[in-house]
Design an enzyme around this catalytic site. Structure first.
Site, mmCIF file in Angstrom:
data_model
loop_
_atom_site.group_PDB
_atom_site.id
_atom_site.type_symbol
_atom_site.label_atom_id
_atom_site.label_comp_id
_atom_site.label_asym_id
_atom_site.label_seq_id
_atom_site.Cartn_x
_atom_site.Cartn_y
_atom_site.Cartn_z
ATOM 1 N N THR A 1 0.826 -1.210 0.000
ATOM 2 C CA THR A 1 0.000 0.000 0.000
ATOM 3 C C THR A 1 0.860 1.260 0.000
ATOM 4 O OG1 THR A 1 -1.712 -1.181 1.240
ATOM 5 C CG2 THR A 1 -1.824 1.210 1.233
ATOM 6 N N TYR B 1 -12.919 -4.405 -2.308
ATOM 7 C CA TYR B 1 -14.087 -3.984 -3.074
ATOM 8 C C TYR B 1 -15.139 -5.074 -3.221
ATOM 9 C CZ TYR B 1 -17.115 -1.683 -6.423
ATOM 10 O OH TYR B 1 -18.207 -1.127 -7.022
ATOM 11 N N TYR C 1 -2.504 -10.142 4.563
ATOM 12 C CA TYR C 1 -2.487 -8.720 4.916
ATOM 13 C C TYR C 1 -3.916 -8.275 5.178
ATOM 14 C CZ TYR C 1 -1.673 -3.647 4.301
ATOM 15 O OH TYR C 1 -1.614 -2.275 4.446
ATOM 16 N N ARG D 1 -8.864 -0.159 4.337
ATOM 17 C CA ARG D 1 -8.622 -0.042 2.894
ATOM 18 C C ARG D 1 -9.516 -0.974 2.080
ATOM 19 N NH1 ARG D 1 -4.632 3.803 0.829
ATOM 20 N NH2 ARG D 1 -3.244 4.280 2.571
ATOM 21 N N LYS E 1 -0.005 -9.824 8.481
ATOM 22 C CA LYS E 1 0.201 -8.412 8.800
ATOM 23 C C LYS E 1 -1.156 -7.882 9.218
ATOM 24 C CE LYS E 1 1.254 -3.858 6.895
ATOM 25 N NZ LYS E 1 1.555 -3.054 5.690
ATOM 26 N N ILE F 1 5.519 -4.382 9.913
ATOM 27 C CA ILE F 1 5.761 -3.925 8.547
ATOM 28 C C ILE F 1 5.465 -2.437 8.574
ATOM 29 C CG2 ILE F 1 5.109 -4.107 6.129
ATOM 30 C CD1 ILE F 1 4.578 -7.048 6.542
#
Length: 296
Positions: free
Chosen positions: A45, A108, A134, A139, A162, A208
């Protein structure tokens, strides 16, 4: 495969004509390694994965593996909201020689829990390298739950997560479940710099990090102090960095971190649209923080 400590979610530097600054990427790789980080991630990202092309992404993975040359762990951002696209990227990362691939929960389309299991199971079966889940619900619109992560943790090729949810109780629930299942080797990495210290106290193995792009030495020190059990020192370092942790998210990531690197004279360049340059008021706040930390 054990990935722990400070892994940097690297920015993607761009040239003035909007190409990936390959020389700048190599320069940043060496700078970060010289300042004590344990691993590097490209095309996540913070690396503007949403607006780099797959061709650029594959080239960056090649550069990462080549320039690192075994000095630290290499992780390739390789996720997509299309399972087919994610498969191609994961396979490429394996062929390129990356140590692991970071695979975001599909965004999405918001797959159901059993859809997430099939997505990751398919990638795990086809991959030659370990995968790291992740989870970043802010997001993606999807928050992968403890039951789903625990089931995926039983697959040999999925080595960790993560976790970028702000819910610290979820970390306790996940760690407790993993211990019950005898899956203590499953790695939990913080996806939020400001929550790294408490997460390590709960059993996480590292971070991270966005902050480590700007202050790799101090962020590495924080993580190493916490992992060694010196929480008094880690707390002091956490509060040294806390203003930077907040300033780098004053606007959408990676806008502030790229501006900080530009102020420091490090390769970064612009952000790609639809992200826009940092507002003047935010820039001044960021500058003050960098000056207080003697970074500029």
């Amino acid at each position: 495969m054990k990935i722990e400590g400070t892994v940097v979610a690297m920015v993607t530097p761009f040239t003035e004509d909007d190409r990936v600054d390959e020389a700048g990427l190599r320069e940043n790789i060496n700078y970060l390694i010289e300042n004590g980080v344990d691993g590097l991630l490209v095309a996540g990202t913070t690396g503007e994965s949403a607006t780099i092309t797959h061709e650029e992404q594959r080239r960056m993975i090649d550069i990462l593996v080549d320039e690192v040359n075994g000095r630290v762990k290499t992780i390739a951002g390789a996720g997509s909201n299309s399972s087919r696209e994610a498969l191609g990227l994961v396979r490429y990362a394996g062929d390129a020689g990356a140590d692991a691939a970071l695979v975001i929960t599909p965004y999405y389309n918001r797959p159901q829990p059993h859809g997430l299991i099939e997505h990751y199971r398919m990638l795990e079966e086809a991959s030659e390298i370990p995968l790291i889940i992740y989870n970043v619900p802010s997001r993606t619109g999807t928050d992968i739950d403890v039951d789903t992560v625990s089931e995926l943790a039983g697959l040999d090729g999925i080595i960790g997560i993560k976790e970028a949810s702000p819910d610290l109780d979820k970390i306790s629930m996940l760690k407790s479940r993993l211990m019950e299942l005898g899956l203590d080797d499953f790695i939990i990495l913080s996806g939020n710099d400001n929550l790294t210290l408490p997460m390590i106290s709960m059993g996480a193995e590292g971070v991270i990090s966005v902050v480590a792009n700007v202050d790799p030495a101090r962020m590495s020190r924080l993580v190493n102090e916490a992992l060694s059990g010196d929480f008094e020192s880690a707390m002091k370092t956490h509060y040294e960095l806390y203003s930077l942790m907040k300033a780098l998210f004053i606007e959408s990531n990676p806008v502030p971190v790229k501006e900080a690197l530009n102020m420091m004279g490090r390769p970064a360049g612009h952000v790609r649209m639809p992200l826009a340059p940092l507002r003047d008021s935010s820039r001044e706040k960021l500058r003050l923080v960098l000056e207080e930390l003697a970074l500029i």
